[in-house]
Design a protein around this motif. Structure first.
Motif, PDB file in Angstrom:
ATOM      1  N   LYS A  58       0.787  -1.103   0.014  1.00 59.36           N
ATOM      2  CA  LYS A  58       0.241   0.012  -0.103  1.00 59.36           C
ATOM      3  C   LYS A  58       0.998   1.261  -0.097  1.00 59.36           C
ATOM      4  O   LYS A  58       0.545   2.468  -0.579  1.00 59.36           O
ATOM      5  N   ARG A  59       1.870   1.174   0.717  1.00 55.77           N
ATOM      6  CA  ARG A  59       3.162   2.446   0.829  1.00 55.77           C
ATOM      7  C   ARG A  59       3.740   2.480  -0.300  1.00 55.77           C
ATOM      8  O   ARG A  59       4.055   3.817  -0.593  1.00 55.77           O
ATOM      9  N   ALA A  60       3.717   1.518  -1.255  1.00 56.78           N
ATOM     10  CA  ALA A  60       4.559   1.611  -2.471  1.00 56.78           C
ATOM     11  C   ALA A  60       3.835   2.483  -3.412  1.00 56.78           C
ATOM     12  O   ALA A  60       4.437   2.842  -4.528  1.00 56.78           O
TER      13      ALA A  60
ATOM     14  N   ALA B 222      -0.092  -3.794 -10.812  1.00 56.26           N
ATOM     15  CA  ALA B 222       0.688  -4.162 -10.060  1.00 56.26           C
ATOM     16  C   ALA B 222       0.496  -4.326  -8.518  1.00 56.26           C
ATOM     17  O   ALA B 222       0.745  -5.446  -7.977  1.00 56.26           O
ATOM     18  N   MET B 223      -0.396  -3.519  -8.155  1.00 51.68           N
ATOM     19  CA  MET B 223      -1.097  -3.853  -6.818  1.00 51.68           C
ATOM     20  C   MET B 223      -1.934  -5.045  -6.611  1.00 51.68           C
ATOM     21  O   MET B 223      -1.736  -5.850  -5.644  1.00 51.68           O
ATOM     22  N   ARG B 224      -2.770  -5.128  -7.689  1.00 51.04           N
ATOM     23  CA  ARG B 224      -3.556  -6.457  -7.502  1.00 51.04           C
ATOM     24  C   ARG B 224      -2.703  -7.766  -7.559  1.00 51.04           C
ATOM     25  O   ARG B 224      -3.108  -8.513  -6.895  1.00 51.04           O
ATOM     26  N   ALA B 225      -1.605  -7.673  -8.647  1.00 48.81           N
ATOM     27  CA  ALA B 225      -0.817  -9.001  -8.574  1.00 48.81           C
ATOM     28  C   ALA B 225      -0.099  -9.135  -7.386  1.00 48.81           C
ATOM     29  O   ALA B 225      -0.229 -10.461  -6.650  1.00 48.81           O
ATOM     30  N   ARG B 226       0.340  -8.356  -6.813  1.00 50.75           N
ATOM     31  CA  ARG B 226       0.951  -8.384  -5.375  1.00 50.75           C
ATOM     32  C   ARG B 226       0.247  -8.890  -4.340  1.00 50.75           C
ATOM     33  O   ARG B 226       0.339  -9.710  -3.268  1.00 50.75           O
TER      34      ARG B 226
ATOM     35  N   GLN C 229      -2.585 -10.433  -4.555  1.00 50.10           N
ATOM     36  CA  GLN C 229      -3.114 -11.652  -4.862  1.00 50.10           C
ATOM     37  C   GLN C 229      -2.120 -12.621  -4.293  1.00 50.10           C
ATOM     38  O   GLN C 229      -2.493 -13.957  -3.838  1.00 50.10           O
ATOM     39  N   ARG C 230      -0.844 -12.778  -4.544  1.00 48.87           N
ATOM     40  CA  ARG C 230       0.071 -13.206  -3.626  1.00 48.87           C
ATOM     41  C   ARG C 230       0.144 -13.514  -2.130  1.00 48.87           C
ATOM     42  O   ARG C 230       0.102 -14.233  -1.758  1.00 48.87           O
ATOM     43  N   VAL C 231      -0.355 -12.188  -1.672  1.00 43.12           N
ATOM     44  CA  VAL C 231      -0.355 -12.033  -0.276  1.00 43.12           C
ATOM     45  C   VAL C 231      -1.512 -12.581   0.149  1.00 43.12           C
ATOM     46  O   VAL C 231      -1.757 -13.360   1.457  1.00 43.12           O
ATOM     47  N   VAL C 232      -2.772 -12.911  -0.522  1.00 42.56           N
ATOM     48  CA  VAL C 232      -3.714 -13.525  -0.245  1.00 42.56           C
ATOM     49  C   VAL C 232      -3.525 -15.089  -0.187  1.00 42.56           C
ATOM     50  O   VAL C 232      -4.229 -15.567   0.683  1.00 42.56           O
ATOM     51  N   VAL C 233      -2.773 -15.447  -1.299  1.00 42.23           N
ATOM     52  CA  VAL C 233      -2.428 -16.962  -1.059  1.00 42.23           C
ATOM     53  C   VAL C 233      -1.868 -17.278   0.439  1.00 42.23           C
ATOM     54  O   VAL C 233      -2.105 -18.282   0.689  1.00 42.23           O
ATOM     55  N   LEU C 234      -0.651 -16.496   0.408  1.00 48.66           N
ATOM     56  CA  LEU C 234       0.050 -16.564   1.798  1.00 48.66           C
ATOM     57  C   LEU C 234      -0.839 -16.438   3.035  1.00 48.66           C
ATOM     58  O   LEU C 234      -0.691 -17.061   3.845  1.00 48.66           O
TER      59      LEU C 234
END
Length: 71
Positions: free
Chosen positions: A30-32, A38-42, A44-49
């Protein structure tokens, strides 16, 4: 069955650490100030983790409950 309780507590704690790590990754994204794609892709990886960490924590809690019931 005391070993099952302690092992479950450790597994659950590791799952909680994973959840806090996911929170850290989401705040960092969020701070980036990334573009939408790019935010959606990042995220999505966080949701999997996050789902994996929740599963890990749930299995740890089930181990604790099983150890209490069997003990």
């Amino acid at each position: 069955m005391e070993y099952l309780i302690w092992a479950g507590a450790v597994v659950s704690l590791l799952g909680m650490l994973g959840i806090f790590y996911c929170i850290f990754l989401a705040l960092k994204a969020k701070r980036a100030n990334l573009p939408e794609d790019a935010m959606r892709a990042r995220l999505q990886r966080v949701v999997v983790l996050n789902m994996a960490a929740l599963l890990f924590s749930m299995v740890g809690l089930m181990m604790v409950v099983a150890g209490i019931i069997l003990g």
